[in-house]
Design a protein around this motif. Structure first.
Motif, mmCIF file in Angstrom:
data_model
loop_
_atom_site.group_PDB
_atom_site.id
_atom_site.type_symbol
_atom_site.label_atom_id
_atom_site.label_comp_id
_atom_site.label_asym_id
_atom_site.label_seq_id
_atom_site.Cartn_x
_atom_site.Cartn_y
_atom_site.Cartn_z
ATOM 1 N N GLY A 69 -4.448 9.703 1.510
ATOM 2 C CA GLY A 69 -5.087 9.046 2.705
ATOM 3 C C GLY A 69 -4.053 7.806 2.341
ATOM 4 O O GLY A 69 -3.238 7.463 3.523
ATOM 5 N N LEU A 70 -3.139 7.265 0.888
ATOM 6 C CA LEU A 70 -2.211 6.326 1.206
ATOM 7 C C LEU A 70 -1.072 7.274 1.411
ATOM 8 O O LEU A 70 -0.492 5.864 1.991
ATOM 9 N N GLY A 71 -0.731 8.068 0.898
ATOM 10 C CA GLY A 71 0.653 8.920 1.587
ATOM 11 C C GLY A 71 0.756 8.867 3.298
ATOM 12 O O GLY A 71 1.643 8.209 3.160
ATOM 13 N N GLU A 72 -0.438 8.808 3.712
ATOM 14 C CA GLU A 72 -0.118 8.961 5.728
ATOM 15 C C GLU A 72 -0.088 7.489 5.929
ATOM 16 O O GLU A 72 0.546 7.171 6.427
ATOM 17 N N LEU A 73 -0.402 6.979 4.857
ATOM 18 C CA LEU A 73 -0.919 5.451 5.090
ATOM 19 C C LEU A 73 0.993 4.496 5.009
ATOM 20 O O LEU A 73 0.974 3.927 6.361
ATOM 21 N N ILE A 74 1.751 5.093 4.245
ATOM 22 C CA ILE A 74 3.077 4.653 4.199
ATOM 23 C C ILE A 74 3.849 5.577 5.536
ATOM 24 O O ILE A 74 4.231 4.802 5.502
ATOM 25 N N THR A 75 3.454 6.907 5.293
ATOM 26 C CA THR A 75 4.581 7.450 5.918
ATOM 27 C C THR A 75 4.081 6.385 7.616
ATOM 28 O O THR A 75 5.050 6.684 8.687
ATOM 29 N N ILE A 76 2.966 6.177 8.459
ATOM 30 C CA ILE A 76 2.787 5.828 9.153
ATOM 31 C C ILE A 76 3.577 4.225 9.594
ATOM 32 O O ILE A 76 4.230 4.201 10.701
ATOM 33 N N GLU A 77 3.502 3.213 8.165
ATOM 34 C CA GLU A 77 4.116 2.240 8.237
ATOM 35 C C GLU A 77 5.148 2.501 8.015
ATOM 36 O O GLU A 77 6.265 1.803 8.546
ATOM 37 N N MET A 78 6.198 3.633 7.287
ATOM 38 C CA MET A 78 7.474 3.124 7.150
ATOM 39 C C MET A 78 8.648 4.643 7.744
ATOM 40 O O MET A 78 9.616 4.805 6.987
ATOM 41 N N GLY A 79 7.591 5.992 7.658
ATOM 42 C CA GLY A 79 8.293 6.517 8.026
ATOM 43 C C GLY A 79 8.778 7.754 7.106
ATOM 44 O O GLY A 79 9.737 9.002 8.058
ATOM 45 N N LYS A 80 8.226 7.668 5.874
ATOM 46 C CA LYS A 80 8.732 8.423 4.823
ATOM 47 C C LYS A 80 8.092 9.503 4.910
ATOM 48 O O LYS A 80 6.629 10.015 5.152
ATOM 49 N N PRO A 81 9.016 11.280 4.984
ATOM 50 C CA PRO A 81 7.977 12.238 4.781
ATOM 51 C C PRO A 81 6.940 12.439 3.926
ATOM 52 O O PRO A 81 7.147 11.929 2.236
ATOM 53 N N ILE A 82 5.863 12.840 4.543
ATOM 54 C CA ILE A 82 4.498 13.205 3.811
ATOM 55 C C ILE A 82 4.632 13.641 2.373
ATOM 56 O O ILE A 82 3.613 12.985 1.798
ATOM 57 N N ALA A 83 5.312 14.487 2.374
ATOM 58 C CA ALA A 83 5.187 14.943 0.947
ATOM 59 C C ALA A 83 6.059 13.916 0.011
ATOM 60 O O ALA A 83 5.701 13.727 -1.333
ATOM 61 N N GLN A 84 6.488 12.717 0.195
ATOM 62 C CA GLN A 84 7.293 12.264 -0.880
ATOM 63 C C GLN A 84 6.192 10.475 -0.787
ATOM 64 O O GLN A 84 6.372 10.143 -1.961
ATOM 65 N N SER A 85 5.570 10.671 0.458
ATOM 66 C CA SER A 85 4.898 9.423 0.233
ATOM 67 C C SER A 85 3.717 10.048 -0.478
ATOM 68 O O SER A 85 3.375 8.709 -1.126
ATOM 69 N N VAL A 136 3.457 -15.205 -11.495
ATOM 70 C CA VAL A 136 4.255 -14.624 -11.001
ATOM 71 C C VAL A 136 4.650 -14.070 -9.263
ATOM 72 O O VAL A 136 4.049 -13.481 -9.053
ATOM 73 N N LEU A 137 5.521 -14.401 -8.823
ATOM 74 C CA LEU A 137 5.612 -14.046 -6.670
ATOM 75 C C LEU A 137 6.120 -13.006 -6.998
ATOM 76 O O LEU A 137 7.593 -12.680 -7.973
ATOM 77 N N ALA A 138 6.352 -11.997 -6.645
ATOM 78 C CA ALA A 138 6.654 -10.948 -6.051
ATOM 79 C C ALA A 138 7.645 -10.500 -4.870
ATOM 80 O O ALA A 138 5.784 -10.052 -3.557
ATOM 81 N N VAL A 139 8.254 -10.568 -4.299
ATOM 82 C CA VAL A 139 8.861 -10.420 -3.086
ATOM 83 C C VAL A 139 9.280 -9.011 -2.384
ATOM 84 O O VAL A 139 10.483 -8.850 -3.371
ATOM 85 N N MET A 140 8.676 -8.352 -1.534
ATOM 86 C CA MET A 140 9.254 -6.306 -2.663
ATOM 87 C C MET A 140 9.607 -6.513 -1.008
ATOM 88 O O MET A 140 8.793 -6.798 0.270
ATOM 89 N N PRO A 141 9.838 -5.309 -0.332
ATOM 90 C CA PRO A 141 10.634 -4.557 0.384
ATOM 91 C C PRO A 141 9.624 -3.057 1.052
ATOM 92 O O PRO A 141 8.685 -2.716 -0.102
ATOM 93 N N TRP A 142 10.046 -2.945 2.307
ATOM 94 C CA TRP A 142 9.082 -1.873 2.234
ATOM 95 C C TRP A 142 9.686 -0.305 2.297
ATOM 96 O O TRP A 142 8.342 0.715 2.669
ATOM 97 N N LEU A 149 14.352 6.181 10.854
ATOM 98 C CA LEU A 149 14.401 4.945 9.566
ATOM 99 C C LEU A 149 13.204 3.891 10.309
ATOM 100 O O LEU A 149 12.090 3.822 10.967
ATOM 101 N N ALA A 150 13.097 2.908 9.248
ATOM 102 C CA ALA A 150 11.466 2.389 9.320
ATOM 103 C C ALA A 150 10.928 1.321 11.103
ATOM 104 O O ALA A 150 10.150 0.682 10.438
ATOM 105 N N THR A 151 12.350 0.658 10.536
ATOM 106 C CA THR A 151 12.757 -0.316 12.013
ATOM 107 C C THR A 151 13.458 -0.094 12.785
ATOM 108 O O THR A 151 14.956 0.477 12.547
ATOM 109 N N GLN A 152 13.861 -0.751 14.156
ATOM 110 C CA GLN A 152 14.699 -0.532 15.087
ATOM 111 C C GLN A 152 16.172 -1.305 14.799
ATOM 112 O O GLN A 152 16.953 -0.695 14.768
#
Ligand code: NAP
Length: 458
Positions: free
Chosen positions: A64-80, A128-134, A308-311
């Motif tokens: 389920g988390l893999g699917e969520l990642i793919t829907i949010e940023m477009g990575k092929p599902i096996a990699q998610s 500690v503050l973590a500023v993280m990418p997508w 790609l993740a964003t336009q």
């Protein structure tokens, strides 16, 4: 930028999430500060038990988390799904090894410093503050959070605005597993609100993974408040192929190195620097395989390259390729926008780049490979070191003298020989020059957010 999930495979907005107001942010910082006092007095065994419970919880939801990642940023599902499992592994790794990584270290010869005993100790720094990418929405966060929490720190996450569902999953993960309330929370805030959090006196340190402008801004504010900062920024890693290498294997690995995560990885091979004696052979095979990749819906198992993740990210790639084309570079394959909804870009190989092409100096954060012909080993090294980045590098050679030459002269945080760069929890990770400073992963990464306390006893 609003905080929203916009599916990059369709361009459709799935969810818009309201940012936290200042009262909510204040409450979360206060809870993180209170939890830091509690957590530092818990045992490694207790924290490891909670960390393992969090890992089990994540593993149970891998699909389920893999699917969520793919829907949010477009990575092929096996990699998610693989990203989720890699994160789980890192949580267990730090549960198993933190006590050993952070054990007291006796100083070699106490009489030399007039002591009966002297040692160093690693203690947590606090919040500690973590500023993280997508681009790795779970892995990037976990590789900070697991060592930080196991060391007794607490974490506040400012995640990228386009992966809010991943951010919300992480918001409750550690508390559900047993960690005290406030040990790790998400702040749903824009980048413009990060400065005030760094400045807050309860926040002791900051880590950012992302672009150079964001890193510069965060490090400047941290410097202004004399706070520890770790920066993991961009890269344009060289992938060098020399005549003694297994060229077929190098070409096949080069394709994976370039298109993994739809080309949006900081440690991807981006510049392929090939000795003239094997250049034609490598270029032919690499281009053939890049043009045969299956591009499409990342939820389908056969897809090798998703959108790609964003336009805006796709526009950056279009601009870089068009700049190269206008300046006379040769497009061996790709260089086009596929006729699909969403933000796809065709896997692309570009050769004969003139020195003034933007691609020579700038990072291509998408499936675009630059090919360089090197006249000899010195020329290969010159091209490899000609950008101002210094994240990782890959060298393909069977010649040990050549290997030693590159290992000692490449300006990079890592050298991978006869393989592509991969992040492993056991290996320190980080860059030099404009790729940032500090290290993540392994023992050294965990110690970045510790006070190394020296103890001396008469
Ligand atoms: P980005 O724009 O810098 O975003 C990264 C994070 O920083 C996001 O949470 C973003 O929030 C925040 N942010 C942006 N501007 C900020 C500012 N002025 N002050 C404080 N926070 C700010 O990065 P990106 O373009 O999405 O990510 C791609 C870059 O990250 C590439 O250069 C890539 O190489 C690098 N990267 C490096 C590593 C590594 O380990 N070295 C790993 C992955 C990616 P918003 O989303 O709200 O803007």
């Amino acid at each position: 930028m609003s905080i929203a999930t916009i599916n990059p495979a369709s361009g459709k907005t799935e969810i818009i999430i309201e940012p936290h107001d200042s009262a909510e942010v204040e409450q979360r910082i206060a809870e993180a500060a209170a939890a830091a006092k509690l957590l530092r007095s818990t045992s490694f065994a207790q924290r490891a038990e909670w960390m393992r419970a969090a890992a089990d919880f994540m593993e149970d939801q891998a699909e389920g988390l893999g699917e969520l990642i793919t829907i949010e940023m477009g990575k092929p599902i096996a990699q998610s799904v693989a990203e989720v499992l890699k994160s789980v592994k890192a949580m267990r790794f730090y549960a198993d090894h933190s006590e050993e990584f952070l054990a007291d270290v006796p100083l070699a010869d106490p009489p030399l410093v007039n002591a009966s005993k002297a040692w160093t100790r690693y203690e947590p720094l606090g919040v500690v503050l973590a500023v993280m990418p997508w681009n790795y929405p779970l892995w990037q966060v976990i590789r900070f959070a697991a060592p930080a929490l196991m060391a007794g720190n607490t974490g506040l996450l400012k995640h990228a605005s386009n992966v809010p569902q991943a951010a919300l999953f992480l918001d409750t993960l550690f508390e559900r597993a047993g960690f005290p309330r406030g040990s790790f929370r998400t702040l749903l805030i824009p980048g413009s609100a990060v400065g005030a959090v760094i400045a807050d006196e309860r926040v002791t340190a900051v880590t950012l993974t992302g672009s150079e402008p964001a890193g510069r801004s965060v490090a400047a504010i941290a410097g202004d408040h004399v706070k520890k900062a770790v920066l993991e920024l961009g890269g344009s890693d060289p992938f060098i192929v020399l005549p003694s290498a297994d060229v077929a294997s190098a070409a096949a690995t080069a394709v994976r190195a370039r298109i993994n995560n739809n080309g949006q990885s900081c440690i991807a091979g981006k510049r392929f620097i090939v000795h003239t004696d094997v250049y034609d052979e490598f270029a032919r095979e690499f281009t053939r395989q890049m043009s045969a990749l299956v591009v499409g819906n990342p939820l389908l198992p056969e897809t090798e390259v998703g959108p790609l993740a964003t336009q805006a990210g796709r526009q950056d790639i279009i601009d870089l390729v068009e700049d190269a084309r206008e300046r006379g570079a040769t497009i061996l394959t790709g260089g086009t926008v596929p006729d699909l909804p969403g933000w796809y870009y065709a896997p692309t190989v570009i050769a004969d780049l003139p020195d003034d092409a933007r691609l020579v100096q700038e990072e291509a954060f998408g499936p675009v490979a630059s090919l360089y012909r090197a006249s000899d080993t010195e020329d290969a090294l010159r091209i490899a070191n000609q950008t101002s980045f210094g994240l990782s590098s890959s060298v393909w050679t069977e010649d040990l003298e050549e290997e030693a030459y590159f290992v000692s002269r490449l300006d990079a945080g890592a050298v991978f020989i006869n393989g592509m760069t991969v992040s492993y929890q056991e290996l320190p990770f980080g860059g030099i020059r404009r790729s940032g400073f500090g290290r993540e992963l392994a023992a050294v990464g965990q110690r970045e957010f510790c006070n190394l306390k020296t103890v001396w006893k008469a």
